[in-house]
Design a protein around this motif. Structure first.
Motif, mmCIF file in Angstrom:
data_model
loop_
_atom_site.group_PDB
_atom_site.id
_atom_site.type_symbol
_atom_site.label_atom_id
_atom_site.label_comp_id
_atom_site.label_asym_id
_atom_site.label_seq_id
_atom_site.Cartn_x
_atom_site.Cartn_y
_atom_site.Cartn_z
ATOM 1 N N GLY A 1 -0.340 -6.152 -18.048
ATOM 2 C CA GLY A 1 -1.555 -5.666 -17.397
ATOM 3 C C GLY A 1 -1.714 -4.188 -17.650
ATOM 4 N N PRO A 2 -2.904 -3.649 -17.368
ATOM 5 C CA PRO A 2 -3.154 -2.234 -17.623
ATOM 6 C C PRO A 2 -2.253 -1.337 -16.785
ATOM 7 N N SER A 3 -2.108 -0.101 -17.213
ATOM 8 C CA SER A 3 -1.373 0.890 -16.454
ATOM 9 C C SER A 3 -2.014 1.038 -15.070
ATOM 10 N N GLY A 4 -1.183 1.055 -14.034
ATOM 11 C CA GLY A 4 -1.705 1.188 -12.677
ATOM 12 C C GLY A 4 -2.107 -0.128 -12.034
ATOM 13 N N SER A 5 -1.895 -1.261 -12.720
ATOM 14 C CA SER A 5 -2.334 -2.553 -12.174
ATOM 15 C C SER A 5 -1.364 -3.120 -11.142
ATOM 16 N N GLY A 6 -0.161 -2.518 -11.014
ATOM 17 C CA GLY A 6 0.773 -2.949 -9.985
ATOM 18 C C GLY A 6 2.026 -3.642 -10.510
ATOM 19 N N LYS A 7 2.221 -3.605 -11.817
ATOM 20 C CA LYS A 7 3.358 -4.318 -12.420
ATOM 21 C C LYS A 7 4.704 -3.829 -11.879
ATOM 22 N N SER A 8 4.900 -2.510 -11.944
ATOM 23 C CA SER A 8 6.185 -1.968 -11.482
ATOM 24 C C SER A 8 6.370 -2.211 -9.993
ATOM 25 N N THR A 9 5.289 -2.071 -9.249
ATOM 26 C CA THR A 9 5.376 -2.297 -7.805
ATOM 27 C C THR A 9 5.786 -3.737 -7.514
ATOM 28 N N LEU A 10 5.189 -4.684 -8.217
ATOM 29 C CA LEU A 10 5.538 -6.096 -8.010
ATOM 30 C C LEU A 10 7.008 -6.328 -8.329
ATOM 31 N N THR B 1 0.853 -1.190 0.000
ATOM 32 C CA THR B 1 0.000 0.000 0.000
ATOM 33 C C THR B 1 0.885 1.235 0.000
ATOM 34 N N TYR B 2 0.367 2.274 -0.616
ATOM 35 C CA TYR B 2 1.027 3.582 -0.584
ATOM 36 C C TYR B 2 0.108 4.542 0.138
ATOM 37 N N GLY B 3 0.680 5.424 0.918
ATOM 38 C CA GLY B 3 -0.108 6.447 1.592
ATOM 39 C C GLY B 3 -0.908 5.857 2.733
ATOM 40 N N GLN C 1 -5.210 6.150 0.699
ATOM 41 C CA GLN C 1 -4.365 4.967 0.568
ATOM 42 C C GLN C 1 -4.634 4.234 -0.746
ATOM 43 N N VAL C 2 -3.548 3.830 -1.393
ATOM 44 C CA VAL C 2 -3.648 3.046 -2.622
ATOM 45 C C VAL C 2 -3.112 1.654 -2.336
ATOM 46 N N ARG C 3 -3.913 0.637 -2.694
ATOM 47 C CA ARG C 3 -3.472 -0.737 -2.512
ATOM 48 C C ARG C 3 -2.924 -1.211 -3.857
ATOM 49 N N ALA C 4 -1.630 -1.019 -4.065
ATOM 50 C CA ALA C 4 -1.024 -1.315 -5.377
ATOM 51 C C ALA C 4 -0.941 -2.819 -5.618
ATOM 52 N N LEU C 5 -0.663 -3.588 -4.561
ATOM 53 C CA LEU C 5 -0.672 -5.059 -4.656
ATOM 54 C C LEU C 5 -1.569 -5.582 -3.549
#
Ligand code: ADP
Ligand code: ADP
Length: 232
Positions: free
Chosen positions: A40-49, A12-14, A19-23
């Motif tokens: 996956g779509p932009s914002g789906s959590g790829k970079s975070t993963l 999560t961020y913030g 709060q954003v639950r990225a994963l």
């Protein structure tokens, strides 16, 4: 053998209302000697993963393993050493050292680690990435695509256990993309390395053994032996 593993990873961020639950509880295994593309779509959590797997960012909960090593159990210093010794990064932001030549940039991680390059592999990487006649150039004298290929060669030179790429072909023309993908493929096929990339490019995904699809912080699908058509 497992090269990397995510177990119920939440990020999560913030906090509070923003709060954003990225994963949102991602579990995935990355088998040694396999090439995985994450789509996956932009914002789906790829970079975070990818950042959590590569030890560039800490998961909020869950665990991440590189080989048998649980990343949360490491000190900052141990994490830095693990990244240096076991992981290669092919990111769009090249981070090349402007005062060093292409060859010096490529061998810098090896020099820092005090290791000798495997000459044959280094020649293979440099040759296949089309960098032979660019080795004495500094980054400022290279095109964007050439700089990105130098960054790719640098990531592969030390033959790390696992290579993470965030849109490794993102800024490249189709010829340079093909060179980068074929050397990543070769590192898997010829040396049993493990490759994990995030990509939007169906042609890049087609070089992978497996595609993992993310949506809203979840793995929603998985496809083996993808083709450029089947991942669309
Ligand atoms: P992708 O790589 O699939 O585009 P990201 O992993 O970049 O997705 O982002 C997943 C979600 O997390 C998005 O909603 C994004 O806005 C958010 N996010 C990513 N990084 C941060 C950050 N540093 N701070 C706040 N929110 C972030
Ligand atoms: P991409 O979709 O190409 O992965 P992003 O634009 O999602 O790129 O993210 C680029 C960088 O910005 C990443 O380091 C990510 O962590 C950060 N980021 C993404 N979304 C946010 C956000 N809402 N707030 C702060 N940082 C973010």
């Amino acid at each position: 053998a497992i090269a990397a593993r995510a177990i119920d990873v939440v990020k999560t961020y913030g906090s509070g209302d923003t709060q954003v639950r990225a994963l949102d509880g991602v579990s995935a295994d990355f088998v040694r000697g396999e090439f995985t593309a994450i789509m996956g779509p932009s914002g789906s959590g790829k970079s975070t993963l990818m950042h959590c797997l590569a030890g560039l960012d800490n998961a909020t909960s869950g665990s991440v393993l590189i080989g048998d090593t649980e990343l949360m159990s490491l000190s900052d210093k141990q994490m830095t050493m693990l990244r240096r010794d076991r992981i290669g990064f092919v990111f769009q932001a090249f981070n090349l050292v402007p005062t060093l030549t292409a060859l010096e940039n490529i061998t810098l991680p090896l020099d820092i680690a005090g290791r000798k390059p495997d000459k044959e592999w280094l020649d293979t990487v440099i040759g296949r990435l089309g960098l032979l006649d660019r080795l004495s150039h500094r980054p400022g004298e290279l095109s964007g695509g050439q700089q990105q290929r130098v960054a790719c060669a640098r990531a592969l030179a030390a033959r790390p256990e696992i290579i993470f790429g965030d849109e490794p072909t993102g800024n490249l023309d189709s010829r340079s993309s093909g060179e980068v993908l074929s050397i990543l493929r070769a590192s898997v096929d010829e040396f049993g390395q493990t490759v994990v990339i995030v990509t939007h490019d169906p042609r890049a995904a087609a070089h992978a053994d497996r595609v993992v699809f993310l949506a809203d912080g979840h793995i929603v699908d998985e496809l083996r032996d993808p083709t450029a058509e089947s991942v669309l």
